[in-house]
Design an enzyme around this catalytic site. Structure first.
Site, PDB file in Angstrom:
ATOM      1  N   ARG A  61       0.818  -1.209   0.000  1.00  0.00           N
ATOM      2  CA  ARG A  61       0.000   0.000   0.000  1.00  0.00           C
ATOM      3  C   ARG A  61       0.858   1.268   0.000  1.00  0.00           C
ATOM      4  O   ARG A  61       0.394   2.341  -0.389  1.00  0.00           O
ATOM      5  CB  ARG A  61      -0.986   0.002   1.183  1.00  0.00           C
ATOM      6  CG  ARG A  61      -2.063  -1.059   1.042  1.00  0.00           C
ATOM      7  CD  ARG A  61      -3.003  -1.054   2.241  1.00  0.00           C
ATOM      8  NE  ARG A  61      -2.357  -1.464   3.461  1.00  0.00           N
ATOM      9  CZ  ARG A  61      -2.246  -2.726   3.882  1.00  0.00           C
ATOM     10  NH1 ARG A  61      -2.772  -3.700   3.168  1.00  0.00           N
ATOM     11  NH2 ARG A  61      -1.624  -3.013   5.003  1.00  0.00           N
ATOM     12  N   GLU A  98       2.128  -4.982  14.593  1.00  0.00           N
ATOM     13  CA  GLU A  98       0.926  -5.014  15.426  1.00  0.00           C
ATOM     14  C   GLU A  98       0.354  -6.433  15.461  1.00  0.00           C
ATOM     15  O   GLU A  98      -0.150  -6.885  16.467  1.00  0.00           O
ATOM     16  CB  GLU A  98      -0.088  -4.009  14.879  1.00  0.00           C
ATOM     17  CG  GLU A  98      -1.150  -3.603  15.866  1.00  0.00           C
ATOM     18  CD  GLU A  98      -2.171  -2.670  15.247  1.00  0.00           C
ATOM     19  OE1 GLU A  98      -2.071  -2.372  14.035  1.00  0.00           O
ATOM     20  OE2 GLU A  98      -3.085  -2.262  15.979  1.00  0.00           O
TER      21      GLU A  98
HETATM   22  P1  AMP Z   1       3.374  -1.263  12.312  1.00  0.00           P
HETATM   23  O1  AMP Z   1       4.665  -1.914  11.897  1.00  0.00           O
HETATM   24  O2  AMP Z   1       2.810  -1.845  13.549  1.00  0.00           O
HETATM   25  O3  AMP Z   1       3.506   0.240  12.368  1.00  0.00           O
HETATM   26  O4  AMP Z   1       2.319  -1.630  11.193  1.00  0.00           O
HETATM   27  C1  AMP Z   1       2.298  -0.923  10.006  1.00  0.00           C
HETATM   28  C2  AMP Z   1       2.026  -1.796   8.803  1.00  0.00           C
HETATM   29  O5  AMP Z   1       0.979  -2.724   9.034  1.00  0.00           O
HETATM   30  C3  AMP Z   1       1.610  -0.912   7.666  1.00  0.00           C
HETATM   31  O6  AMP Z   1       2.208  -1.409   6.473  1.00  0.00           O
HETATM   32  C4  AMP Z   1       0.111  -1.036   7.622  1.00  0.00           C
HETATM   33  O7  AMP Z   1      -0.330  -1.156   6.310  1.00  0.00           O
HETATM   34  C5  AMP Z   1      -0.228  -2.306   8.405  1.00  0.00           C
HETATM   35  N1  AMP Z   1      -1.193  -2.048   9.497  1.00  0.00           N
HETATM   36  C6  AMP Z   1      -0.988  -2.233  10.828  1.00  0.00           C
HETATM   37  N2  AMP Z   1      -2.061  -1.935  11.548  1.00  0.00           N
HETATM   38  C7  AMP Z   1      -2.985  -1.523  10.681  1.00  0.00           C
HETATM   39  C8  AMP Z   1      -4.332  -1.041  10.811  1.00  0.00           C
HETATM   40  N3  AMP Z   1      -4.934  -0.933  12.011  1.00  0.00           N
HETATM   41  N4  AMP Z   1      -4.987  -0.675   9.689  1.00  0.00           N
HETATM   42  C9  AMP Z   1      -4.389  -0.766   8.490  1.00  0.00           C
HETATM   43  N5  AMP Z   1      -3.140  -1.216   8.279  1.00  0.00           N
HETATM   44  C10 AMP Z   1      -2.442  -1.598   9.354  1.00  0.00           C
END
Ligand code: AMP
Length: 177
Positions: A61, A98
């Site tokens: 994305r 996450e």
């Molecule tokens: P993080 O590494 O935890 O910051 O997660 C970021 C990545 O996971 C990004 O590439 C987002 O596209 C995806 N992502 C994590 N949580 C979400 C969420 N609540 N909604 C959409 N995409 C998410």
């Protein structure tokens, strides 16, 4: 920037891909021409005078607005991808996110010491993905690395894991997790 336009078109999917995650679906912005124009304009206004030479997009994305901005800024586009997808020599980094654990890769020759780099992704949650991307790009010794997201989930405090020099910026800051 017309935040209301973007917020009113951003779709939230509860419990995707696992229970407890409120998934912010940016494809609902990407399919809407007015939202695409708004995102494109906002990013251009923010970064037009930064001397950026390469924009790194995180699969998948992150590719969308990173490429659009690269064309506008007359910069190069560089993909960060999941393992085994890039054909030439790569360096990689593993990280926790996450939901789950993952690894990302970049071509070794994609960035050099003359580059000023902006790394872009759709969303900042815990920051693990972007920190891994930041560490990867830093290994290639560019002059400067900046970070941008379309959306930041402020409640997860992901921003706090980056050094101040990374100049983290998000177009939309959402209060929750
Ligand atoms: P993080 O590494 O935890 O910051 O997660 C970021 C990545 O996971 C990004 O590439 C987002 O596209 C995806 N992502 C994590 N949580 C979400 C969420 N609540 N909604 C959409 N995409 C998410």
């Amino acid at each position: 920037m017309n935040k209301d336009l973007l917020l009113s078109n951003l779709r939230n999917i509860p419990d995707f891909p696992i229970p407890g995650i409120q998934f912010k679906d940016v494809t609902s912005l990407f399919k809407n021409p007015a939202c695409m124009q708004e995102l494109d304009k906002a990013l251009y206004e923010k970064y037009k005078d930064c001397g950026i030479t390469k924009i790194v997009g995180i699969e998948s994305r992150g590719f969308v607005m990173a490429s659009a901005l690269a064309v506008k800024l007359n910069a190069g586009f560089v993909p960060i991808r999941k393992p085994g997808k890039l054909p030439a020599e790569t360096i990689s980094e593993s990280y926790g996110k996450e939901y789950g654990r993952d690894t990302i890769e970049i071509h070794k020759d994609a960035i050099d010491e003359n580059d000023i780099v902006l790394i872009h992704d759709d969303l900042l949650a815990t920051g693990g993905t972007m920190l891994a991307a930041y560490n990867l790009v830093k290994k290639l010794n560019p002059k400067k690395v900046m970070i941008n997201f379309i959306i930041e989930l402020e409640g997860l405090k992901g921003r706090s894991i980056f050094p101040a020099e990374a100049e983290v910026d998000s177009l939309l800051i959402l209060e929750g997790k």
